[in-house]
Write an enzyme that holds these catalytic residues in place. Structure first.
Site, short mmCIF file in Angstrom:
data_model
loop_
_atom_site.label_atom_id
_atom_site.label_comp_id
_atom_site.label_asym_id
_atom_site.label_seq_id
_atom_site.Cartn_x
_atom_site.Cartn_y
_atom_site.Cartn_z
N HIS A 20 -1.91 -2.75 -37.71
CA HIS A 20 -1.77 -4.03 -37.03
C HIS A 20 -2.83 -4.18 -35.95
O HIS A 20 -3.04 -3.26 -35.16
CB HIS A 20 -0.36 -4.13 -36.43
CG HIS A 20 -0.04 -5.46 -35.88
ND1 HIS A 20 0.72 -5.62 -34.76
CD2 HIS A 20 -0.38 -6.71 -36.27
CE1 HIS A 20 0.84 -6.90 -34.49
NE2 HIS A 20 0.18 -7.59 -35.39
N ASP A 28 -22.66 -12.19 -43.91
CA ASP A 28 -23.77 -12.56 -44.77
C ASP A 28 -24.74 -11.38 -44.89
O ASP A 28 -24.53 -10.33 -44.28
CB ASP A 28 -24.45 -13.84 -44.25
CG ASP A 28 -25.05 -13.70 -42.85
OD1 ASP A 28 -25.38 -12.57 -42.42
OD2 ASP A 28 -25.19 -14.73 -42.18
N HIS A 106 -22.57 -16.40 -31.09
CA HIS A 106 -23.05 -15.46 -32.11
C HIS A 106 -23.38 -14.10 -31.50
O HIS A 106 -23.12 -13.06 -32.11
CB HIS A 106 -24.26 -16.04 -32.84
CG HIS A 106 -24.72 -15.21 -33.99
ND1 HIS A 106 -23.92 -14.91 -35.07
CD2 HIS A 106 -25.92 -14.60 -34.23
CE1 HIS A 106 -24.60 -14.16 -35.93
NE2 HIS A 106 -25.81 -13.96 -35.44
N TYR A 128 -25.05 -17.74 -40.40
CA TYR A 128 -23.80 -17.56 -39.64
C TYR A 128 -22.55 -17.47 -40.51
O TYR A 128 -21.44 -17.64 -40.02
CB TYR A 128 -23.62 -18.67 -38.59
CG TYR A 128 -24.78 -18.76 -37.63
CD1 TYR A 128 -24.90 -17.85 -36.59
CD2 TYR A 128 -25.75 -19.74 -37.78
CE1 TYR A 128 -25.97 -17.92 -35.70
CE2 TYR A 128 -26.83 -19.82 -36.90
CZ TYR A 128 -26.93 -18.90 -35.88
OH TYR A 128 -27.99 -18.97 -35.00
N ALA A 129 -22.70 -17.19 -41.80
CA ALA A 129 -21.55 -17.04 -42.69
C ALA A 129 -20.94 -15.66 -42.47
O ALA A 129 -21.14 -14.72 -43.25
CB ALA A 129 -21.96 -17.24 -44.15
N ASN A 130 -20.21 -15.56 -41.37
CA ASN A 130 -19.61 -14.30 -40.93
C ASN A 130 -18.22 -14.60 -40.38
O ASN A 130 -18.00 -15.64 -39.77
CB ASN A 130 -20.44 -13.67 -39.81
CG ASN A 130 -21.89 -13.53 -40.16
OD1 ASN A 130 -22.25 -12.87 -41.12
ND2 ASN A 130 -22.75 -14.18 -39.39
#
Length: 139
Positions: A20, A28, A106, A128-130
């Site tokens: 947990h 990316d 970022h 920024y595909a994170n």
């Protein structure tokens, strides 16, 4: 053999050993990955596997309770950002749970990856595909 969609051995082990509030990053192809964090590198070529496909498999295989995104993702890659929000919403509907969604810079996101149990690198080449997923519990 597994009956669910996740076939990657390293990712299966990761889901089985998470607790947990542990955090996992899916990123990316360009995000720097800290040397101290486990790297699960799925990248094959530009776009393969995609960020969203990897997120969808992760969501189907792991319980989450929170999401952390870079604020820059919203404006730099709006289509991919919306696809991620759609996947998160679909998971909330499927589980009957509500997940927290937090936006940070970022630079702060890159620093936060140091706390991840693992970083899963995709072949995505969208800026920024994170995402960082906070692990929930199934009970």
């Amino acid at each position: 053999m597994n009956k669910h969609a996740l076939l990657n051995a390293d990712m299966n082990y990761l889901t089985a050993t998470l607790g947990h509030t542990d955090e996992v990053t899916i990123c990316d192809a360009g995000l720097p990955i800290p040397a101290s964090v486990q790297r699960i590198d799925l990248a094959l070529t530009h776009g393969v596997p995609s960020f969203i496909a990897t997120v969808n498999v992760w969501l189907a295989s792991s319980q989450i309770e929170g999401v952390i995104l870079a604020q820059e993702f919203v404006d730099a890659s709006p289509d991919c950002h919306q696809a991620l929000l759609h996947a998160i919403e679909a998971e909330q509907q499927a589980t009957g749970r509500t997940f927290s969604v937090e936006y940070i810079s970022h630079e702060a996101f890159k620093q936060r990856t140091h706390l991840s149990r693992a970083v899963i690198r995709t072949g995505e080449c969208t800026p920024y595909a994170n995402v960082i997923f906070k692990t929930g519990v199934v009970f």
